[in-house]
Design an enzyme around this catalytic site. Structure first.
Site, PDB file in Angstrom:
ATOM      1  N   THR A   1       0.845  -1.187   0.000  1.00  0.00           N
ATOM      2  CA  THR A   1       0.000   0.000   0.000  1.00  0.00           C
ATOM      3  C   THR A   1       0.888   1.248   0.000  1.00  0.00           C
ATOM      4  O   THR A   1       2.120   1.153  -0.106  1.00  0.00           O
ATOM      5  CB  THR A   1      -1.031  -0.056   1.159  1.00  0.00           C
ATOM      6  OG1 THR A   1      -1.931   1.033   1.013  1.00  0.00           O
ATOM      7  CG2 THR A   1      -0.379  -0.019   2.537  1.00  0.00           C
TER       8      THR A   1
ATOM      9  N   LYS B   1       3.928   1.414  -3.916  1.00  0.00           N
ATOM     10  CA  LYS B   1       3.445   0.606  -5.052  1.00  0.00           C
ATOM     11  C   LYS B   1       4.370   0.695  -6.275  1.00  0.00           C
ATOM     12  O   LYS B   1       4.448  -0.247  -7.056  1.00  0.00           O
ATOM     13  CB  LYS B   1       2.011   0.989  -5.414  1.00  0.00           C
ATOM     14  CG  LYS B   1       1.007   0.604  -4.313  1.00  0.00           C
ATOM     15  CD  LYS B   1      -0.413   0.896  -4.702  1.00  0.00           C
ATOM     16  CE  LYS B   1      -1.333   0.752  -3.490  1.00  0.00           C
ATOM     17  NZ  LYS B   1      -2.746   0.969  -3.788  1.00  0.00           N
TER      18      LYS B   1
ATOM     19  N   ASN C   1       0.390  -3.859  -6.519  1.00  0.00           N
ATOM     20  CA  ASN C   1      -0.090  -3.927  -5.129  1.00  0.00           C
ATOM     21  C   ASN C   1      -0.143  -5.361  -4.605  1.00  0.00           C
ATOM     22  O   ASN C   1      -0.529  -5.582  -3.461  1.00  0.00           O
ATOM     23  CB  ASN C   1      -1.477  -3.269  -4.986  1.00  0.00           C
ATOM     24  CG  ASN C   1      -2.579  -4.172  -5.468  1.00  0.00           C
ATOM     25  OD1 ASN C   1      -2.426  -4.867  -6.474  1.00  0.00           O
ATOM     26  ND2 ASN C   1      -3.687  -4.196  -4.760  1.00  0.00           N
TER      27      ASN C   1
ATOM     28  N   ASP D   1      -5.968  -3.510  -7.593  1.00  0.00           N
ATOM     29  CA  ASP D   1      -6.797  -2.345  -7.219  1.00  0.00           C
ATOM     30  C   ASP D   1      -7.763  -1.970  -8.340  1.00  0.00           C
ATOM     31  O   ASP D   1      -8.956  -1.762  -8.107  1.00  0.00           O
ATOM     32  CB  ASP D   1      -5.910  -1.108  -6.966  1.00  0.00           C
ATOM     33  CG  ASP D   1      -5.217  -1.150  -5.617  1.00  0.00           C
ATOM     34  OD1 ASP D   1      -5.777  -1.739  -4.680  1.00  0.00           O
ATOM     35  OD2 ASP D   1      -4.124  -0.579  -5.511  1.00  0.00           O
TER      36      ASP D   1
ATOM     37  N   GLY E   1      -4.289  11.074  -8.789  1.00  0.00           N
ATOM     38  CA  GLY E   1      -3.166  10.495  -8.043  1.00  0.00           C
ATOM     39  C   GLY E   1      -2.893   9.061  -8.472  1.00  0.00           C
ATOM     40  O   GLY E   1      -3.277   8.631  -9.564  1.00  0.00           O
ATOM     41  N   GLY E   2      -2.242   8.324  -7.584  1.00  0.00           N
ATOM     42  CA  GLY E   2      -1.827   6.955  -7.899  1.00  0.00           C
ATOM     43  C   GLY E   2      -2.986   6.012  -8.180  1.00  0.00           C
ATOM     44  O   GLY E   2      -2.909   5.183  -9.092  1.00  0.00           O
TER      45      GLY E   2
ATOM     46  N   TYR F   1     -13.602   4.675   2.014  1.00  0.00           N
ATOM     47  CA  TYR F   1     -14.562   3.756   2.619  1.00  0.00           C
ATOM     48  C   TYR F   1     -14.635   3.984   4.124  1.00  0.00           C
ATOM     49  O   TYR F   1     -13.757   4.613   4.718  1.00  0.00           O
ATOM     50  CB  TYR F   1     -14.200   2.290   2.314  1.00  0.00           C
ATOM     51  CG  TYR F   1     -12.829   1.890   2.779  1.00  0.00           C
ATOM     52  CD1 TYR F   1     -11.737   2.003   1.927  1.00  0.00           C
ATOM     53  CD2 TYR F   1     -12.611   1.398   4.068  1.00  0.00           C
ATOM     54  CE1 TYR F   1     -10.469   1.648   2.348  1.00  0.00           C
ATOM     55  CE2 TYR F   1     -11.345   1.034   4.494  1.00  0.00           C
ATOM     56  CZ  TYR F   1     -10.281   1.165   3.629  1.00  0.00           C
ATOM     57  OH  TYR F   1      -9.030   0.819   4.046  1.00  0.00           O
TER      58      TYR F   1
ATOM     59  N   GLY G   1     -16.008   3.104  -1.080  1.00  0.00           N
ATOM     60  CA  GLY G   1     -14.905   2.278  -1.561  1.00  0.00           C
ATOM     61  C   GLY G   1     -14.801   0.892  -0.946  1.00  0.00           C
ATOM     62  O   GLY G   1     -13.822   0.186  -1.195  1.00  0.00           O
TER      63      GLY G   1
HETATM   64  P1  NDP Z   1      -2.572  10.328  -4.046  1.00  0.00           P
HETATM   65  O1  NDP Z   1      -1.881  10.980  -2.893  1.00  0.00           O
HETATM   66  O2  NDP Z   1      -1.760   9.638  -5.079  1.00  0.00           O
HETATM   67  O3  NDP Z   1      -3.452  11.462  -4.817  1.00  0.00           O
HETATM   68  C1  NDP Z   1      -4.305  12.316  -4.114  1.00  0.00           C
HETATM   69  C2  NDP Z   1      -5.234  13.044  -5.086  1.00  0.00           C
HETATM   70  O4  NDP Z   1      -6.200  13.744  -4.297  1.00  0.00           O
HETATM   71  C3  NDP Z   1      -4.553  14.078  -5.957  1.00  0.00           C
HETATM   72  O5  NDP Z   1      -5.186  14.111  -7.212  1.00  0.00           O
HETATM   73  C4  NDP Z   1      -4.790  15.388  -5.166  1.00  0.00           C
HETATM   74  O6  NDP Z   1      -4.807  16.531  -5.984  1.00  0.00           O
HETATM   75  C5  NDP Z   1      -6.182  15.125  -4.657  1.00  0.00           C
HETATM   76  N1  NDP Z   1      -6.547  15.880  -3.466  1.00  0.00           N
HETATM   77  C6  NDP Z   1      -6.121  15.711  -2.194  1.00  0.00           C
HETATM   78  N2  NDP Z   1      -6.746  16.550  -1.350  1.00  0.00           N
HETATM   79  C7  NDP Z   1      -7.593  17.298  -2.103  1.00  0.00           C
HETATM   80  C8  NDP Z   1      -8.523  18.326  -1.814  1.00  0.00           C
HETATM   81  N3  NDP Z   1      -8.695  18.781  -0.559  1.00  0.00           N
HETATM   82  N4  NDP Z   1      -9.239  18.845  -2.829  1.00  0.00           N
HETATM   83  C9  NDP Z   1      -9.088  18.396  -4.082  1.00  0.00           C
HETATM   84  N5  NDP Z   1      -8.223  17.405  -4.426  1.00  0.00           N
HETATM   85  C10 NDP Z   1      -7.486  16.855  -3.450  1.00  0.00           C
HETATM   86  O7  NDP Z   1      -3.664   9.394  -3.404  1.00  0.00           O
HETATM   87  P2  NDP Z   1      -4.173   7.964  -3.903  1.00  0.00           P
HETATM   88  O8  NDP Z   1      -4.490   8.020  -5.339  1.00  0.00           O
HETATM   89  O9  NDP Z   1      -3.238   6.929  -3.417  1.00  0.00           O
HETATM   90  O10 NDP Z   1      -5.519   7.794  -3.042  1.00  0.00           O
HETATM   91  C11 NDP Z   1      -6.690   8.528  -3.372  1.00  0.00           C
HETATM   92  C12 NDP Z   1      -7.845   8.039  -2.525  1.00  0.00           C
HETATM   93  O11 NDP Z   1      -8.151   6.686  -2.856  1.00  0.00           O
HETATM   94  C13 NDP Z   1      -7.579   8.063  -1.030  1.00  0.00           C
HETATM   95  O12 NDP Z   1      -8.709   8.642  -0.398  1.00  0.00           O
HETATM   96  C14 NDP Z   1      -7.466   6.600  -0.657  1.00  0.00           C
HETATM   97  O13 NDP Z   1      -7.904   6.370   0.660  1.00  0.00           O
HETATM   98  C15 NDP Z   1      -8.394   5.958  -1.669  1.00  0.00           C
HETATM   99  N6  NDP Z   1      -8.113   4.530  -1.951  1.00  0.00           N
HETATM  100  C16 NDP Z   1      -9.111   3.602  -1.770  1.00  0.00           C
HETATM  101  C17 NDP Z   1      -8.890   2.270  -2.039  1.00  0.00           C
HETATM  102  C18 NDP Z   1      -9.972   1.274  -1.818  1.00  0.00           C
HETATM  103  O14 NDP Z   1      -9.690   0.068  -1.904  1.00  0.00           O
HETATM  104  N7  NDP Z   1     -11.194   1.661  -1.575  1.00  0.00           N
HETATM  105  C19 NDP Z   1      -7.589   1.781  -2.570  1.00  0.00           C
HETATM  106  C20 NDP Z   1      -6.608   2.842  -2.743  1.00  0.00           C
HETATM  107  C21 NDP Z   1      -6.884   4.165  -2.432  1.00  0.00           C
HETATM  108  P3  NDP Z   1      -3.488  17.481  -6.176  1.00  0.00           P
HETATM  109  O15 NDP Z   1      -2.750  16.941  -7.364  1.00  0.00           O
HETATM  110  O16 NDP Z   1      -4.045  18.828  -6.423  1.00  0.00           O
HETATM  111  O17 NDP Z   1      -2.693  17.393  -4.902  1.00  0.00           O
END
Ligand code: NDP
Length: 265
Positions: A61, A65, A86, A101, A124-125, A210, A230
């Site tokens: 996680t 990754k 993952n 994922d 993001g990721g 979630y 989620g």
């Molecule tokens: P990353 O850190 O890679 O990316 C975060 C993203 O969120 C970026 O696009 C960032 O934008 C944006 N962001 C963060 N805060 C804000 C805000 N206040 N307003 C607008 N945009 C925001 O995160 P991940 O991709 O790893 O994770 C994203 C979500 O997915 C998390 O909430 C995580 O818990 C969830 N997740 C759920 C899973 C599941 O199995 N249900 C599995 C994996 C993840 P910017 O570029 O502007 O910073």
């Protein structure tokens, strides 16, 4: 045969539901294995730790990754394409890497019918793997992100991308919160003016967060939209990983029967 040991590596890792999910399935199915968690601070040590602990498999996680991808000897075609792993399984000394994922997410949204256009809030990721798979599956994917920088690689890969400032509203069948907005705060993932424009026209709204009702899901519900969080994504990525761990010895539904108990305990 020695008991097989599995683990999730991450930082932080204490909150992870994966040990409970996998141990419920191992126990329920009578598979002689156990699953633990490992706080890994330095991602470059992933392979060394995996081998020194004598693990049979692992999940990875945040934030390791990409390092997990680099640690593998063999990759399945999708993991190879997206560069993010993952799930790793050890077979005869070699590390095999997968990404479950995105497949879990695809399965989680299958209940929403007649979906063609999808708006990702966030880049993001998690969005990286899921947007690629959804496009491969025939969905039209648009990404809307707060910062411009993260969108560059999506743009280079031919996705339609917008920042809040450049967004031109269209109709999207599915709107997905792929950001961490709402995870540990009460923020919406995009300005309310944009959400008030796209949510009413959507057929459904999904959040990858979630275990709580985020402001995004609350807003979608106020428009009487079908929603889901989620949890299913988490469950399904775990089941698909378990299939790899146990070399497809058990069916998806058999594993699900035990693993889903982690969500009611
Ligand atoms: P990353 O850190 O890679 O990316 C975060 C993203 O969120 C970026 O696009 C960032 O934008 C944006 N962001 C963060 N805060 C804000 C805000 N206040 N307003 C607008 N945009 C925001 O995160 P991940 O991709 O790893 O994770 C994203 C979500 O997915 C998390 O909430 C995580 O818990 C969830 N997740 C759920 C899973 C599941 O199995 N249900 C599995 C994996 C993840 P910017 O570029 O502007 O910073």
């Amino acid at each position: 045969m020695n008991k097989e040991i599995f683990a999730i590596f991450g930082n932080p890792v204490s909150h992870s539901k994966s040990p409970l999910m996998h141990n419920l399935a191992f126990k329920g199915l009578g598979h002689d294995a156990c699953y633990t968690r490992y706080l890994l601070t330095d991602g470059s040590q992933l392979k060394e730790k995996f081998l020194s602990l004598g693990l049979k498999g692992m999940n990875i996680t945040v934030p390791h990754k990409e390092e997990a991808f680099k640690a593998c000897d063999e990759l399945d075609a999708f993991a190879q394409k997206i560069g993010v792993v993952n799930t790793i399984v050890e077979r005869e000394g070699k590390l095999y890497g997968y990404n479950t994922d995105a497949l879990g997410f695809l399965k989680a949204i299958a209940e929403f019918k007649n979906i063609k256009t999808v708006l990702f809030l966030g880049a993001g990721g998690t969005a990286q793997a899921t947007s690629t798979l959804l496009r491969d599956e025939g969905y039209e994917v648009t990404l809307l992100n707060r910062s411009k920088e993260r969108l560059e690689k999506y743009k280079a890969n031919g996705f339609e991308t917008f920042t809040f400032e450049t967004f031109k509203p269209k109709t999207y069948d599915l709107v997905i919160n792929m950001t961490s907005a709402g995870l540990e705060d009460e923020n919406l993932p995009a300005p309310i003016e944009i959400l008030d424009c796209v949510i009413p026209k959507a057929k459904a709204c999904v959040d990858v967060i979630y275990g709580k009702e985020t402001p995004f899901l609350k807003l979608a519900k106020s428009y009487h939209k079908p929603t889901k969080d989620g949890s299913d994504m988490l469950l399904y990525q775990g089941i698909i990983a378990f299939e790899h761990f146990t070399e497809y010895k058990y069916s998806f539904d058999e594993i699900k029967g035990f693993m889903q108990r982690a969500f009611v305990l």
